[in-house]
Design an enzyme around this catalytic site. Structure first.
Site, mmCIF file in Angstrom:
data_model
loop_
_atom_site.group_PDB
_atom_site.id
_atom_site.type_symbol
_atom_site.label_atom_id
_atom_site.label_comp_id
_atom_site.label_asym_id
_atom_site.label_seq_id
_atom_site.Cartn_x
_atom_site.Cartn_y
_atom_site.Cartn_z
ATOM 1 N N GLU A 96 9.391 0.687 10.978
ATOM 2 C CA GLU A 96 10.643 1.670 10.428
ATOM 3 C C GLU A 96 9.714 3.324 10.935
ATOM 4 O O GLU A 96 9.291 3.726 10.438
ATOM 5 C CB GLU A 96 11.256 1.208 9.438
ATOM 6 C CG GLU A 96 12.550 2.143 9.314
ATOM 7 C CD GLU A 96 12.186 3.819 8.513
ATOM 8 O OE1 GLU A 96 12.498 4.695 9.821
ATOM 9 O OE2 GLU A 96 12.677 3.704 7.584
ATOM 10 N N LYS B 275 0.772 -1.213 -0.137
ATOM 11 C CA LYS B 275 0.052 -0.083 -0.010
ATOM 12 C C LYS B 275 0.766 1.265 -0.152
ATOM 13 O O LYS B 275 1.505 1.516 1.028
ATOM 14 C CB LYS B 275 -0.957 0.186 0.930
ATOM 15 C CG LYS B 275 -2.398 0.472 0.713
ATOM 16 C CD LYS B 275 -2.371 1.938 0.488
ATOM 17 C CE LYS B 275 -2.103 2.617 2.421
ATOM 18 N NZ LYS B 275 -1.486 4.670 2.232
ATOM 19 N N GLY C 39 2.169 3.789 13.161
ATOM 20 C CA GLY C 39 3.642 2.376 13.192
ATOM 21 C C GLY C 39 3.055 2.035 15.414
ATOM 22 O O GLY C 39 3.030 0.566 15.833
ATOM 23 N N CYS D 287 12.677 9.769 7.360
ATOM 24 C CA CYS D 287 13.311 9.689 8.327
ATOM 25 C C CYS D 287 14.008 9.639 10.047
ATOM 26 O O CYS D 287 14.355 9.744 11.049
ATOM 27 C CB CYS D 287 12.513 8.249 8.732
ATOM 28 S SG CYS D 287 13.292 7.571 7.722
ATOM 29 N N GLU E 36 8.357 15.820 15.641
ATOM 30 C CA GLU E 36 9.470 15.227 14.716
ATOM 31 C C GLU E 36 9.238 16.800 13.542
ATOM 32 O O GLU E 36 7.830 16.345 13.090
ATOM 33 C CB GLU E 36 9.798 13.684 14.208
ATOM 34 C CG GLU E 36 9.935 13.789 12.470
ATOM 35 C CD GLU E 36 9.913 12.306 12.007
ATOM 36 O OE1 GLU E 36 8.705 11.704 12.893
ATOM 37 O OE2 GLU E 36 10.422 11.466 11.748
ATOM 38 N N GLY F 6 6.638 5.077 8.385
ATOM 39 C CA GLY F 6 5.811 6.112 8.878
ATOM 40 C C GLY F 6 5.751 6.949 9.604
ATOM 41 O O GLY F 6 7.079 6.372 10.395
ATOM 42 N N SER F 7 5.507 7.160 10.644
ATOM 43 C CA SER F 7 4.981 7.611 11.692
ATOM 44 C C SER F 7 5.022 6.786 13.216
ATOM 45 O O SER F 7 4.696 6.098 12.769
ATOM 46 C CB SER F 7 4.160 8.612 11.661
ATOM 47 O OG SER F 7 2.518 8.332 11.482
ATOM 48 N N THR F 8 5.289 7.341 13.491
ATOM 49 C CA THR F 8 5.600 6.561 15.234
ATOM 50 C C THR F 8 4.051 5.870 15.721
ATOM 51 O O THR F 8 3.276 5.169 15.864
ATOM 52 C CB THR F 8 6.058 7.031 16.288
ATOM 53 O OG1 THR F 8 7.986 7.317 16.065
ATOM 54 C CG2 THR F 8 6.203 6.664 17.273
ATOM 55 N N GLU F 9 2.826 7.741 15.157
ATOM 56 C CA GLU F 9 1.451 6.942 15.482
ATOM 57 C C GLU F 9 0.766 6.224 15.034
ATOM 58 O O GLU F 9 0.720 5.041 15.572
ATOM 59 C CB GLU F 9 1.131 8.559 15.349
ATOM 60 C CG GLU F 9 -0.302 8.587 15.951
ATOM 61 C CD GLU F 9 -0.934 9.895 15.645
ATOM 62 O OE1 GLU F 9 -0.091 10.777 15.313
ATOM 63 O OE2 GLU F 9 -1.515 9.928 15.632
HETATM 64 P P1 NDP Z 1 1.656 7.862 8.129
HETATM 65 O O1 NDP Z 1 2.641 6.997 9.071
HETATM 66 O O2 NDP Z 1 0.127 8.259 8.449
HETATM 67 O O3 NDP Z 1 2.096 7.489 6.850
HETATM 68 C C1 NDP Z 1 2.941 6.031 6.396
HETATM 69 C C2 NDP Z 1 1.911 5.377 5.445
HETATM 70 O O4 NDP Z 1 0.602 4.530 6.937
HETATM 71 C C3 NDP Z 1 1.071 5.854 4.280
HETATM 72 O O5 NDP Z 1 0.979 4.756 3.674
HETATM 73 C C4 NDP Z 1 -0.135 6.012 5.067
HETATM 74 O O6 NDP Z 1 -1.540 6.398 4.631
HETATM 75 C C5 NDP Z 1 -0.388 4.733 5.525
HETATM 76 N N1 NDP Z 1 -1.806 4.679 6.918
HETATM 77 C C6 NDP Z 1 -1.992 5.573 7.357
HETATM 78 N N2 NDP Z 1 -2.834 5.775 8.697
HETATM 79 C C7 NDP Z 1 -3.096 3.944 8.662
HETATM 80 C C8 NDP Z 1 -3.553 3.072 9.386
HETATM 81 N N3 NDP Z 1 -4.352 3.396 10.253
HETATM 82 N N4 NDP Z 1 -2.995 1.830 9.707
HETATM 83 C C9 NDP Z 1 -2.363 1.622 8.844
HETATM 84 N N5 NDP Z 1 -1.573 2.681 7.388
HETATM 85 C C10 NDP Z 1 -1.845 3.504 7.579
HETATM 86 O O7 NDP Z 1 2.348 8.994 7.992
HETATM 87 P P2 NDP Z 1 1.941 10.274 7.052
HETATM 88 O O8 NDP Z 1 1.974 10.373 5.596
HETATM 89 O O9 NDP Z 1 0.334 10.588 7.560
HETATM 90 O O10 NDP Z 1 2.351 11.896 7.537
HETATM 91 C C11 NDP Z 1 2.023 12.361 9.251
HETATM 92 C C12 NDP Z 1 4.073 12.417 9.807
HETATM 93 O O11 NDP Z 1 4.344 11.501 10.018
HETATM 94 C C13 NDP Z 1 4.867 12.990 8.869
HETATM 95 O O12 NDP Z 1 4.120 14.907 9.620
HETATM 96 C C14 NDP Z 1 5.580 13.008 9.290
HETATM 97 O O13 NDP Z 1 6.183 13.644 10.476
HETATM 98 C C15 NDP Z 1 5.548 11.218 9.770
HETATM 99 N N6 NDP Z 1 6.479 10.592 8.986
HETATM 100 C C16 NDP Z 1 7.552 9.782 9.260
HETATM 101 C C17 NDP Z 1 7.574 9.112 8.226
HETATM 102 C C18 NDP Z 1 8.701 8.702 8.725
HETATM 103 O O14 NDP Z 1 9.186 7.496 7.546
HETATM 104 N N7 NDP Z 1 9.425 8.780 10.161
HETATM 105 C C19 NDP Z 1 7.812 8.990 7.112
HETATM 106 C C20 NDP Z 1 6.093 9.319 6.843
HETATM 107 C C21 NDP Z 1 5.483 10.398 7.742
HETATM 108 P P3 NDP Z 1 -1.732 7.407 3.582
HETATM 109 O O15 NDP Z 1 -0.144 8.916 3.128
HETATM 110 O O16 NDP Z 1 -2.458 7.048 2.497
HETATM 111 O O17 NDP Z 1 -2.651 8.375 4.271
#
Ligand code: NDP
Length: 801
Positions: free
Chosen positions: A266, A192, A249, A300, A397, A244-247
């Site tokens: 990660e 995804k 995760g 990240c 972050e 993606g984000s810690t939240e």
């Molecule tokens: P997310 O963690 O939301 O996104 C990462 C991936 O997870 C995307 O494909 C997203 O889909 C998907 N996703 C979102 N919600 C869910 C869920 N409940 N269950 C499963 N998958 C989900 O990051 P964001 O893009 O919303 O960014 C938010 C913040 O996170 C940023 O401002 C940044 O600070 C941080 N971030 C950190 C990253 C890192 O590698 N450390 C990478 C990206 C963001 P979709 O994008 O379609 O919503």
């Protein structure tokens, strides 16, 4: 015009990369995409689509399918159907596919680079020179792992169907990091991509199909966070890999709890960039440019906290401010651009909000005099100085081109400041003194440390976090384990309901504790073992220990949450054990073995009186425990790291490091052997352990502390709390100072531990209520346990003049 004037007025002309290759591809699809499932594009079940934009000018690029549970189920089904045959192809055949994919990526490098710059808004210079070449490199490297799988991982097999969810900051690269190892190991994938950046994943799916990748091996379902959540919840997946984000995760950790899924996370970071006073300051300035202005700081592992030794801080900051002035920000497709666009308005607002907060909190803010373009989503490079370590901008972050600067005086203070974060993804250390760099690197709580460099990545080196930056590694040998499982796992069975060792039965016993508990006698009733001392339990209560034949053999202290907290505190303080040399730890473990061996008859009698086994079986349990101690001692200085051959002029050291505090909850069966088999390798690797022994028959572990006492085990290295297994396990799972946890008990307890560990995202290993054979070395000894007792840190040390 004088020559001086010409130099001063020189400006870059535009150098736009032609976008026709990407436009043609988009047009060929009518700028409208379905999911890629079972080898072809399919319409979304709900018929819904959404737009994806070019952040450089906010122009719509295409409409993409919004996936729902039906699409996800279809993709998982396709992946499941394809998995058996893909695995049975064998390593060599899969290697040929991965090699072909790598070649095809190279052939289409320009299309991929342009499309990525369009969809993400990052400079074409980066997609062309970094993202796409690294994507190809990952497939080449993992073609190699596929080829070598049977010989290098003979005891392992594929996990099955992998659900992979990736962010928008490196859309294609994150795909490669996840897909290449998964496919190499014989898994199939449902991916995804992020809502903002789905296009290169769809193009990649098409390219993979062109090289003949069998249908269903790689599937893409596009959509927003809801689609991601549906994929995590889907039935029929065996593993979730998330970046993606810690939240999010954390929510995935909870959503996968108790489902027997493998998980790698990660997550975010707030990585320190440490500059000592003897560093080459001009190189460090370029390092900062790379650390925080690469990919607009949407990285990240971005070096977003600049820690500078006080004596050089003013000089470094002045140079940095001057350097910011000469950075070029503008259209991502312009080849002369340093900084492109921010992914989306929502991210831009987040950056603006945090910068405003930084100003309000009193930090000094520097931005260049030029202004960022107005027609897309841009944010200028930003430096904050005079930042307090506790300020929001120093802790949160930002995920944008914003760096905060702080100063330190001594190396110890630098380490303290660097580790003053809940994250632990990466760190950068700048000094011309190699001794100092190699002294600092192991003290940093981060999965990657770059010495005099930053943001170096390669397929041969593992990448991943400590603490709330997640667990699991991507790349290198260590990364392959995320997509493999031990073969023996397939043969493990659940406890039989009639089995006395069934953890559910143990829960029954302790359920009647209210009547059964009694004030702790002053006789020989054992105590808890905390910080190298015998300690009465906080509640001053004991519970009866009943043998397999129903005879009350003795009492055990009934530990509570306060005791667990004390034990963790003692473990936190017990740093002497971690600092000891591997040789020193081996000596202590041999000594424990020797002392246990000397008291074998006493332990055999205890095993018999508790578990009711034959004399021979009891003798076997004790002697096998001694052997396990020897084995752990032997491994203490042999389970070593490696030097990864990364293509740069770099020595990349992969070091196996302990967790600071590792909690171990032991099963009931083989109460001595299981305890020793788990605790000994954890200690051998330098962990400080809090152990909860068999709830039913804890007296062997409490006997054992007398052995620890006489074997030079330093205080805090091993702490033992007896009591109701799942109550104690819950306190441990929730404790923020516990960084990893092993739980071997019931299925319900395993689920609880996975769920409750989401707070600080500890690395967990649970048995999902399945029993293992403690006499089988493959299941209860050796590298598999040592691997679980360590986390890999990659330290990059460049060389050359
Ligand atoms: P997310 O963690 O939301 O996104 C990462 C991936 O997870 C995307 O494909 C997203 O889909 C998907 N996703 C979102 N919600 C869910 C869920 N409940 N269950 C499963 N998958 C989900 O990051 P964001 O893009 O919303 O960014 C938010 C913040 O996170 C940023 O401002 C940044 O600070 C941080 N971030 C950190 C990253 C890192 O590698 N450390 C990478 C990206 C963001 P979709 O994008 O379609 O919503």
């Amino acid at each position: 015009m004088s020559i001086k004037e010409i130099f001063e007025t020189l400006d870059y002309g535009p150098a736009p990369e032609a976008t026709d290759v990407a436009s043609d591809w988009l047009e060929r699809h009518g700028r409208r995409f379905g999911h890629f499932i079972g080898g072809r594009f399919v319409k979304p079940a709900g018929g819904e689509t959404f737009a994806t934009y070019h952040p450089g000018d906010a122009r719509e690029l295409a409409q993409v399918a919004q996936g729902d549970e039906r699409d996800v189920a279809k993709a998982v089904k396709a992946a499941r159907a394809a998995q058996g045959a893909w695995q049975e192809l064998g390593g060599h055949e899969r290697a040929r596919y991965l090699y072909a994919v790598a070649r095809h990526v190279q052939k289409h490098a320009r299309l991929l680079a342009v499309l990525e710059a369009l969809d993400n808004g990052k400079p074409i210079r980066e997609t062309r020179d970094l993202d796409v070449p690294l994507v190809a490199r990952h497939f080449y490297h993992h073609a190699g792992w596929a080829q070598l799988l049977e010989s290098e991982f003979p005891a392992y097999t594929a996990v099955g169907v992998c659900a992979q969810i990736i962010p928008w900051n490196f859309p294609l690269l994150m795909l490669a990091w996840k897909v290449a190892p998964a496919l190499a190991a014989g898994n199939t994938v449902v991916l995804k991509p992020a809502e903002f950046t789905p296009l290169t994943a769809l193009l990649f799916a098409e390219l993979a199909a062109e090289v003949g990748l069998p249908a269903g091996v790689f599937n893409v379902v596009t959509g927003d966070g809801r689609t991601g959540a549906a994929l995590v919840d889907a039935e029929g997946i065996d593993k979730v890999a998330f970046t993606g984000s810690t939240e999010v995760g954390r929510s995935i950790r909870k959503a996968t709890a108790g489902r027997g899924l493998k998980l790698s996370l990660e997550l975010g970071g707030k990585s320190p960039f440490i500059v000592f006073d003897d560093a080459d300051i001009d190189s460090a300035v370029e390092g900062v440019v790379d650390a925080i202005w690469f990919n607009q700081g949407q990285v990240c592992c971005a070096g977003s906290r600049l820690l500078v030794q006080e004596s050089v801080a003013a000089r470094l900051e002045a140079k940095l401010i001057a350097r910011m002035e000469s950075l070029r920000e503008g259209p991502p497709l312009d080849k002369g651009i340093d900084i492109g666009a921010i992914i989306a308005p929502v991210q831009l607002s987040k950056i603006e909000r945090l910068v405003a907060q930084g100003r309000e909190e009193g930090a000094r803010c520097y931005q260049p005099s030029w202004s960022a373009p107005k027609d897309g989503w841009y944010y200028p490079p930003t430096l904050f100085t005079d930042v307090s370590p506790a300020a929001t901008i120093a802790q949160e972050e930002i995920f944008g081109p914003v760096i905060v600067s702080m100063t330190f005086r001594t190396p110890a203070e630098a380490v303290e400041l660097a580790n003053d974060t809940r994250y632990g993804l990466a760190a950068s250390v700048w000094t011309e003194n190699v001794n100092l760099a190699l002294d600092i690197a192991p003290r940093l709580k981060a999965g990657v440390v770059w010495v005099n460099c930053t943001n170096q990545f390669d397929a041969a080196a593992g990448f991943g976090g400590y603490r709330e930056s997640g667990f699991g590694r991507e790349g290198g040998r260590e990364g392959m384990f995320e997509y493999l499982k031990p073969r023996y796992e397939g043969g493990l069975t659940r406890y039989a309901a009639t089995d006395l060792a069934d953890p559910a039965a143990a829960a029954d016993i302790t359920a009647g504790l209210d009547e059964a508990t009694a004030p702790l006698g002053i006789d020989r009733t054992p105590k808890l073992y905390i910080g190298g001392k015998q300690k009465r339990p906080d509640g001053n209560y004991a519970y009866p220990v009943v043998s397999a034949t129903g005879v009350r053999v003795g009492d055990a202290p009934l530990g509570n949450r306060k005791d667990v907290r004390d034990a963790v505190e003692a473990a936190v303080k017990g740093t002497a054990w971690t600092k000891a040399t591997a040789h020193g730890r081996a000596q202590v473990l041999y000594y424990v073995a020797e002392n246990l061996s000397a008291r074998a008859p006493e332990f055999e009698a205890r095993v018999r009186s508790l578990t009711g086994v034959t004399r021979r079986a009891a003798a076997r349990e004790v002697s096998k425990s001694v052997e396990r101690l020897f084995s752990a001692a032997a491994y203490a200085d042999k389970y070593d790291g490696s030097v990864h051959p990364t293509p740069m002029r770099n020595v990349t050291l992969a070091m196996n490091e302990p967790f600071d505090v590792l909690a171990i909850v032991c099963p009931d069966e083989a109460p001595l052997l299981a305890f020793v088999s788990l605790v000994a390798p954890a200690l051998a690797m330098g962990n400080r352990v809090v152990a909860v022994p068999s709830a039913r028959w804890p007296l062997l572990a409490t006997d054992l502390y007398q052995v620890f006492d006489t074997s030079d085990v330093p205080g805090g290295a091993i702490n033992i709390v007896t009591g109701v297994r799942d109550e104690l396990a819950q306190v441990l799972a929730r404790h923020d100072a516990v960084e990893a946890m092993w739980y071997l008990g019931s299925a319900a307890g395993s689920a609880m531990v996975e769920r409750e560990s989401a707070g600080n995202l500890k690395a967990t290993w649970v048995n999902s209520g399945k029993q293992r054979d403690w006499y089988d070395d493959a299941q209860a000894s050796g590298p598999e346990l040592l691997r679980r007792a360590t986390r890999v840190k990659n330290v990059w040390v460049p060389y050359g003049e």
